[in-house]
Write a protein that holds these residues in place. Structure first.
Motif, PDB file in Angstrom:
ATOM      1  N   GLU A 139     -17.875  27.136 -28.000  1.00  0.00           N
ATOM      2  CA  GLU A 139     -19.274  26.741 -28.060  1.00  0.00           C
ATOM      3  C   GLU A 139     -20.175  27.692 -27.281  1.00  0.00           C
ATOM      4  O   GLU A 139     -21.378  27.421 -27.119  1.00  0.00           O
ATOM      5  N   SER A 183     -26.772  31.088 -29.435  1.00  0.00           N
ATOM      6  CA  SER A 183     -26.785  30.612 -30.820  1.00  0.00           C
ATOM      7  C   SER A 183     -25.648  29.618 -31.067  1.00  0.00           C
ATOM      8  O   SER A 183     -25.840  28.565 -31.692  1.00  0.00           O
ATOM      9  N   ALA A 184     -24.427  29.937 -30.576  1.00  0.00           N
ATOM     10  CA  ALA A 184     -23.314  29.003 -30.759  1.00  0.00           C
ATOM     11  C   ALA A 184     -23.562  27.707 -30.018  1.00  0.00           C
ATOM     12  O   ALA A 184     -23.210  26.615 -30.496  1.00  0.00           O
ATOM     13  N   GLU A 241     -26.528  26.321 -29.386  1.00  0.00           N
ATOM     14  CA  GLU A 241     -27.547  25.525 -30.106  1.00  0.00           C
ATOM     15  C   GLU A 241     -26.973  24.898 -31.354  1.00  0.00           C
ATOM     16  O   GLU A 241     -27.332  23.770 -31.709  1.00  0.00           O
ATOM     17  N   GLN A 242     -26.067  25.609 -32.044  1.00  0.00           N
ATOM     18  CA  GLN A 242     -25.428  25.007 -33.226  1.00  0.00           C
ATOM     19  C   GLN A 242     -24.597  23.797 -32.836  1.00  0.00           C
ATOM     20  O   GLN A 242     -24.580  22.789 -33.542  1.00  0.00           O
ATOM     21  N   MET A 243     -23.921  23.854 -31.713  1.00  0.00           N
ATOM     22  CA  MET A 243     -23.134  22.706 -31.254  1.00  0.00           C
ATOM     23  C   MET A 243     -24.044  21.534 -30.916  1.00  0.00           C
ATOM     24  O   MET A 243     -23.737  20.388 -31.270  1.00  0.00           O
ATOM     25  N   HIS A 294     -26.984  20.887 -32.132  1.00  0.00           N
ATOM     26  CA  HIS A 294     -27.549  20.339 -33.374  1.00  0.00           C
ATOM     27  C   HIS A 294     -26.509  19.480 -34.096  1.00  0.00           C
ATOM     28  O   HIS A 294     -26.847  18.414 -34.649  1.00  0.00           O
ATOM     29  N   TRP A 295     -25.215  19.902 -34.072  1.00  0.00           N
ATOM     30  CA  TRP A 295     -24.181  19.124 -34.739  1.00  0.00           C
ATOM     31  C   TRP A 295     -23.916  17.812 -34.030  1.00  0.00           C
ATOM     32  O   TRP A 295     -23.659  16.793 -34.655  1.00  0.00           O
ATOM     33  N   GLU A 302     -26.645  15.096 -34.850  1.00  0.00           N
ATOM     34  CA  GLU A 302     -26.727  14.550 -36.220  1.00  0.00           C
ATOM     35  C   GLU A 302     -26.099  13.156 -36.305  1.00  0.00           C
ATOM     36  O   GLU A 302     -25.140  12.859 -35.633  1.00  0.00           O
TER      37      GLU A 302
END
Length: 511
Positions: free
Chosen positions: A461, A500-501, A503-505, A507-508, A511
């Protein structure tokens, strides 16, 4: 260890050519006749005497006197015979100059014929185990030690001849006998029923030799250790003096060479019984080989007896045993009887799912519910085919449930990682009561950091976790929902290195 050869001893041996020459039968006949006459003290023989003696054997050689003369000259050239001019009973000068010779066997040829005569009587390794030779060797060493260099005429030579002769007989006979137990003939005999008749006598013979070797070898070793180098030197010098007192017409060896031979033979006997720092003595190896032969004989006898008893019906024994089990009223006594009768059963490994209802160590396995395992038939008979085919089971719902559980578990781990990144610096002692999955996650971090040279790790992450050990080796207790765990009070530093990794975590997770 054998004697180191010199250049002269490595030469070719032309004296052996007559054994494999083209006319080997004629050469062997001449040499055998001359050797027989040598034993009868008839040394120098004419060619006519040799020819008449060979023809009296009726060997059908189709032989002439001229051929015999040519063969004798060839043997002289190879060094098997010595020749001298025969000038006796010559009436005229022409008869004297006609080159008539007499022939005598050379020392090499005498030893070769002795060897060939002994080889004709070889019917196997032979040999024997003579434990009395240990006493003879020990007595000789005692005489050497007690005399301390003071010997009468020929006494030292007699002691040496007895000592070395007994040692040579012991070594050669014992090695040959042990080798005879390893031959193909012995191997074939050891698998037959007739071997049972020899088993007891051979085993007793070997055991008696082992016991004599173990009891009497200490006398030899002890006497060798008590013979000082000075006493040994005086003894060898006395043997040398006695040997050189015998008149010899042919001197083929000097006193210095004979002295070196005596020293080498003495050291050979010493190494055979005592050994050295880096190797075992030959006596120890002989003892080991004899014990291995006893074990081999006993195993072969047991195998033969088992093969003979394998075809015997045990119906009455099994019937008696079954009634014995039937009369027992206590299952514990039945278990005890089975252990005495059958021993340990061959194990079979059956794989199954262990559904233990309790983790108590005091609860016996016999109190747990059985694990059902369907065993496939091993019968060679062809099984009946099923008319229909089994339908493919739909496991979509189970897969979806497992997927939801997996996603929810990872979201919980990411949420805990997010909270740690928010705190940046955390010590284990500052953590509150945590879940089982969180405990496993922290222990994984500790394990990966301990295996890293820099005590750090990078998560997928994009988070770097740096772990530090307390300088005072302070310990703390990590409280978990499944128990408490005591360990060092490690501290962790969390930093985001891949935005970036990370922020993607986040966001996931949201959800």
């Amino acid at each position: 260890m054998g004697k180191v050869p010199n250049i002269h001893s490595l030469r070719s041996v032309p004296e052996l050519k007559y054994i494999n020459a083209d006319n080997v039968t004629r050469y062997r006949a001449i040499m055998r006749f001359l050797y027989g006459e040598y034993l009868r003290l008839n040394y120098w023989l004419k060619s006519e005497d040799v020819y008449e003696g060979i023809m009296s054997w009726n060997l059908n050689l189709n032989y002439t006197l001229e051929q015999c003369q040519i063969d004798l000259d060839q043997l002289v050239e190879w060094g098997n015979l010595s020749s001298r001019h025969d000038g006796g009973k010559a009436v005229t000068v022409d008869e004297y100059l006609r080159k008539k010779y007499q022939y005598l066997l050379t020392p090499y040829s005498i030893e070769i014929e002795r060897l060939l005569e002994s080889l004709e009587n070889v019917r196997g390794y032979g040999g024997s185990l003579e434990p009395t030779l240990f006493d003879t060797i020990a007595d000789c060493l005692i005489r050497v030690r007690k005399n301390a260099g003071e010997y009468e005429a020929d006494e030292a030579r007699d002691i040496w001849n007895t000592l070395y002769g007994s040692f040579q007989t012991l070594h050669e006979a014992s090695v040959d006998y042990i080798a005879s137990l390893q031959t193909n003939m012995a191997e074939d005999l050891m698998v037959t029923d007739a071997f049972l008749l020899y088993k007891d006598s051979i085993t007793r013979y070997l055991q008696d030799f082992i016991q004599a070797l173990q009891r009497r070898s200490y006398r030899i070793e002890g006497n060798f250790e008590q013979i000082t180098p000075g006493v040994k030197e005086l003894f060898i010098q006395a043997v040398l003096k006695d040997e050189w007192r015998i008149p010899k017409m042919e001197v083929t060896i000097t006193q210095e060479q004979y002295y070196e031979q005596l020293l080498e033979k003495w050291e050979g006997i010493y190494r055979w019984f005592v050994g050295g720092d880096d190797y075992l003595s030959e006596m120890s190896l002989l003892e080991r080989a004899t014990k291995e032969a006893i074990v081999k004989i006993v195993r072969c006898a047991v195998r033969i007896q088992e093969r003979k008893s394998s075809g015997i019906s045990r119906k009455k024994e099994l019937d008696y045993l079954g009634q014995w089990f039937y009369r027992l009223e206590d299952v514990e006594l039945a278990h005890t009887l089975a252990a005495y009768v059958f021993g340990m059963f061959p194990t079979r490994h059956l794989l199954g799912v262990d559904r233990r209802e309790s983790d108590s160590q005091e609860e016996s396995m016999w109190e747990q519910p059985p694990i059902e395992k369907t065993l496939r038939s091993r019968s060679r008979k062809k099984q009946d085919r099923q008319d229909g085919q089994n339908p493919i089971m739909d496991k979509t719902m189970r897969k979806n449930n497992l997927r939801k559980i997996y996603i929810e578990q990872h979201k919980q781990e990411y949420k805990f990682l997010k909270s740690m990144v928010g705190l940046k610096n955390v010590e284990i002692s500052n953590l509150e009561r945590i879940t089982t999955s969180t405990r496993i996650q922290i222990l994984q971090w500790i394990s990966r950091c301990l295996n890293s040279p820099k005590w750090s790790l990078e998560t997928p992450e994009g988070v770097r976790i740096q772990m530090e050990q307390p300088e005072s080796k302070e310990r703390t207790t990590m409280q978990c929902e499944d128990g408490d765990l005591e360990l060092l009070n490690y501290s962790f530093t969390f930093s985001v290195i891949n935005q970036s990794a990370w922020e993607q975590m986040l966001h996931w997770v949201e959800e």
